[in-house]
Design an enzyme around this catalytic site. Structure first.
Site, PDB file in Angstrom:
ATOM      1  N   HIS A 265      23.763  -8.642  30.620  1.00 52.40           N
ATOM      2  CA  HIS A 265      23.784  -7.180  30.662  1.00 52.40           C
ATOM      3  C   HIS A 265      23.221  -6.678  29.334  1.00 52.40           C
ATOM      4  O   HIS A 265      23.884  -6.762  28.298  1.00 52.40           O
ATOM      5  CB  HIS A 265      25.204  -6.683  30.878  1.00 52.40           C
TER       6      HIS A 265
ATOM      7  N   CYS B 255      25.622   2.076  29.596  1.00 48.79           N
ATOM      8  CA  CYS B 255      24.854   1.081  30.359  1.00 48.79           C
ATOM      9  C   CYS B 255      23.772   1.719  31.224  1.00 48.79           C
ATOM     10  O   CYS B 255      22.992   1.012  31.857  1.00 48.79           O
ATOM     11  CB  CYS B 255      25.793   0.262  31.216  1.00 48.79           C
TER      12      CYS B 255
ATOM     13  N   HIS C 254      22.938  -2.581  39.931  1.00 45.54           N
ATOM     14  CA  HIS C 254      23.457  -2.660  38.557  1.00 45.54           C
ATOM     15  C   HIS C 254      24.093  -4.042  38.369  1.00 45.54           C
ATOM     16  O   HIS C 254      23.919  -4.675  37.342  1.00 45.54           O
ATOM     17  CB  HIS C 254      24.468  -1.532  38.338  1.00 45.54           C
TER      18      HIS C 254
END
Lengths: 427, 403
Positions: free
Chosen positions: A354, A178, A317
């Site tokens: 995401h 990620c 994030h």
């Protein structure tokens, strides 16, 4: 970590392709309107899947046939964002040829639909694939299909883009889960600062909302199951958050050294510093005290001449998983102390989902647009802020004077990257 | 003058072995498949992925460098053998349990992770004769029943986590992907970082699993595997490869760092060059010649260790380029022993070259092709040029020197 004195690097071009917009301006406008890109998946049969929503990009929205492969979709999105970023930057063909090209993307794997299609084709010819040996009739059953090769190679899209854009240098393909998009930017920054390139083109892309992709993250209990009203599912820092929602998209940046010649073109903003840290607490979980996240952000400040009080906004994030948002807020509080609840924090994943390998670069682009337009996009779906999170989460678009944004990316495998951005070269 | 870049440790695992001594024995064995298809040492066989030839991973003791069972249980197969190679390199560089580990940066070239061959085979079987919607439902159900940890073996950068976790490597970490090119990029980035002084010590590694069923199947369908008869890379006429599995790690650091630590310098690297030309538009043979040219020495006898994918069509272009070079190179294909090992290829080539320089002898010819290729050479060598031509893309050269 970079021990040299940082040279601020200019970002002269940005390209975006997201579930809420096909370019940077429409994406940013949609985000200021609080538009969610999350929807029910109609790409394939989701029967039996625990999560069947995503901020995904239907292939036809990218101008492809409905049944286009994910590899082709990623190529198309990458090509679109590269074109947008290069056009804005105005760099010459020679500059493009000499640029470093960094490409963040998920690993390529043949997806089940195409694998079964191949299987059917060969089965029609009396061939079966089984464990312990490939039936030799496969080869003899038909002509080999060389076009299959790019669909099982991780370098193929990057190399095709490199050649199609006439870039001479070999692409550097990066995957730090990620944090990939942010790692790609860090590689570009490091290479320019080491003196091995003057310009870099960074592209980050992901299109993992496949059966395999969703199921794998579901197995780790990382995904939201709020399937009923998709646009409400991603809710970073909200007390009712239950996991992340997968997104798809791409971002591109043209990054240039400012040392040798003044850039007389429009500059989207500057990269002042990059920090990283490795968290070896657990393969998928962050250290519960937020220490490595705090270290990562602190390292982004090194060599910039800035202090924690100079940070105007944090692009978190903020995945909407119970654990990430809690630990990230702990990390922020640990570093910023008395400033922690005074710095506006926003989470783009509330709208874009995401986007995994692309997220770090998409969020850096959004952070640069935040500075350019002097308005912070909201964290949507923040109805009841988690009482354990003592941060100023921006839930409505907020106009304010800003010169710096710190963008965080935290990946599985303990890969943390923070990037410090500024509106002007000198603070 | 800038600090020179040196190698103080190297570890390799693959068909050729899992220790410096076993690797040395394999690459000097001239081990070839006989009529049965399997070579006597087992470096090459054609039963696992029949009818295709492949290079199976050697047997090794995973506990040699990974002492905790809990870690071994959670790790994927390629992560385990990859960590073994990392342990070899760190141990040789005298870095295991050292306080310098905090300053060691990780630069990895990783595969897409382990496949699940048993699950794949089950899906293929159970979806036969079903309509598309039913097939998708079967796939969903089968995937949902996987163990959660299976996914963690399929994330490329999870390998970096395990290397950092097991050995306590504390510096920054980045994972690259992209077959042979990833290994070349990883080495070049470590070289640049150490050369420029940005990093002091880098642990650079690559893992590959060319033997996963899903990869082998795709390569088979694309017509890029060899069956029928195993031949030396230089004697292949077809465009097929012979896949292998493996990992390679190098400890790359500045000469001053090595001296300060009291570490043995095993080899020097002064030049590395990586490209990914458009092979449809550019002449690969001429390009390889132009990459080789600046590395050639007028004074020293040099060897060239080729660790490309081993596809016959590409190997023929390599041969043409090397034959046209002004120097009389002693050429060996390491690929004959290892198979196509993608992400770990370039690093394996550098590691084995460093081993040869330390043992003061080039490895044995696999099969002599002609007067030029794979000709015997028993003299001492001071320099080996490593070359790698990737299957789809990527060309890399590095000069590995004894001093």
């Amino acid at each position: 970590m970079n021990n040299m004195k940082n040279e601020p690097l200019a970002v002269t071009g940005i390209g975006l392709f997201t579930s809420v917009g096909k370019d940077k301006q429409s994406t940013f406008n949609s985000m200021l309107n609080g538009t969610s890109g999350v929807r029910k998946i109609e790409r394939y049969n989701t029967h039996g899947m625990r999560t069947f929503i995503a901020a995904y990009i239907p292939a036809e929205e990218a101008g492809l046939a409905q049944n286009a492969s994910q590899v082709d979709l990623m190529y198309k999105m990458s090509e679109t964002v590269m074109t947008e970023a290069i056009a804005q930057s105005g760099i010459s063909e020679q500059d493009i040829a000499d640029a470093l090209f960094v490409y963040a993307a998920p690993p390529i794997e043949p997806h089940w639909e195409s694998r079964l299609k191949q299987h059917d084709r060969h089965r029609g010819l009396g061939v079966r694939w089984t464990l312990g040996g490939i039936n030799e009739d496969i080869v003899k059953s038909g002509q080999p299909d060389a076009s299959l090769l790019p669909h099982c190679l991780n370098s193929s899209n990057a190399v095709l883009l490199q050649h199609d854009f006439n870039i001479k240098r070999p692409p550097v393909v990066v995957n730090t889960a990620c944090a990939s998009g942010a790692s790609a930017i860090q590689i570009a920054v490091d290479t320019i600062q080491m003196g091995y390139a003057k310009k870099a083109i960074v592209v980050a892309v992901d299109a993992s909302a496949t059966q395999e992709g969703l199921t794998r993250f579901s197995l780790l209990s990382a995904m939201s199951r709020k399937n009923e009203i998709p646009e409400l599912a991603s809710r970073p820092f909200d007390v009712d958050r239950d996991g992340f929602v997968m997104g798809e998209g791409a971002a591109a940046l043209v990054i240039e050294s400012t040392q040798e010649s003044a850039i007389d073109r429009d500059v989207s903003g500057y990269i002042l510093g990059c920090g990283d840290s490795t968290d070896i607490y657990h393969p998928t979980r962050s250290s519960p005290d937020g220490g490595p996240i705090s270290d990562c952000m602190a390292k982004a400040l090194i060599g910039t001449g800035l202090e924690i009080g100079d940070i105007d906004c944090i692009n978190a994030h903020g995945t909407s998983t119970p654990e990430n948002d809690e630990v990230e807020s702990l990390g922020i509080t640990k570093l910023f102390n008395e400033y922690a609840d005074k710095i506006p924090v926003t989470a783009n994943k509330s709208m874009l989902g995401h986007t995994l390998s692309a997220a770090g670069a998409i969020e850096v682009c959004i952070s640069l647009l935040t500075l350019e337009h002097q308005v912070i996009p909201p964290t949507i779906n923040l109805e009841n802020q988690d009482p354990s999170i003592h941060l100023d989460i921006v839930s409505e678009p907020r106009e304010m004077k800003m010169n710096t944004v710190l963008s965080n990316s935290l990946g599985f495998g303990g890969q943390n990257v923070s990037i410090l951005l500024a509106k002007t070269k000198e603070i | 003058m800038k600090d020179r870049v040196v190698i103080t440790g190297y570890g390799v695992i693959g068909s050729i072995g899992s220790s410096h001594d076993s690797i040395w024995a394999s690459i000097n064995s001239n081990d070839q498949p006989g009529d049965s298809g399997k070579s006597s040492l087992g470096l090459i066989e054609n039963t696992t992925h029949s009818p295709y030839f492949s290079h199976p991973l050697c047997d090794f003791d995973p506990r040699e460098y990974i002492d905790k069972k809990i870690n071994l249980r959670a790790m994927g197969k390629s992560q385990v053998y990859g960590a073994h190679a990392a342990g070899m390199a760190l141990s040789q560089a005298n870095l295991l349990d050292s306080h310098y580990l905090d300053q060691v940066s990780l630069i990895l070239a990783s595969t897409g992770g382990d496949g699940n061959d048993a699950l794949d085979a089950k899906i293929y079987t159970s979806t036969e004769n079903k309509d598309k919607a039913t097939q998708q439902a079967i796939v969903n159900e089968a995937l949902t029943k996987q163990k959660p940890t299976t996914f963690l073996t399929q994330l490329p950068n999870m390998f970096a986590y395990w290397v950092a976790h097991i050995f306590g490597v504390g510096g920054s970490s980045v994972t690259l992907m992209g077959e042979e090119l990833a290994g070349m990029n990883a080495f070049e980035r470590s070289f640049m970082a150490v050369r420029s002084g940005q990093k002091r010590i880098a642990l650079v590694g690559g893992i590959s699993d060319g033997l996963a069923l899903y990869k082998v199947t795709q390569l088979a369908l694309a017509g890029r595997l060899i069956d029928d008869q195993f031949r030396s890379v230089w004697d292949r006429r077809e465009s097929g490869i012979c896949p292998g599995a493996g990992a390679a790690f190098l400890v790359v650091e500045s000469e001053s760092s090595a001296k300060e630590r009291g570490a043995t310098i095993r080899a020097y690297v002064d030049d590395v060059n990586v490209t990914a030309i458009n092979r449809q538009r550019e002449d690969l043979c001429a390009h390889l010649g132009s990459m080789l040219d600046p590395l050639l020495s007028r004074d020293n006898q040099q060897a060239l260790c080729s660790i490309g994918c081993g596809a016959g069509d590409l190997a023929q272009l390599e041969m043409e380029a090397y034959k046209a070079s002004p120097a009389s190179l002693i050429v060996r294909s390491l690929t004959n022993y290892t198979g196509a090992i993608f992400e770990s290829a370039f690093l394996s080539g550098i590691a084995v070259s460093a081993l040869c320089l330390e043992r003061e002898k080039l490895f044995s010819p696999f099969a002599r092709t002609d007067d030029f290729f794979e000709r015997p050479y028993e003299e001492e060598l001071n320099e080996i040029i490593v070359s790698c031509v990737g299957l789809f893309s990527g060309e890399g050269f590095a000069a590995v020197k004894r001093q």
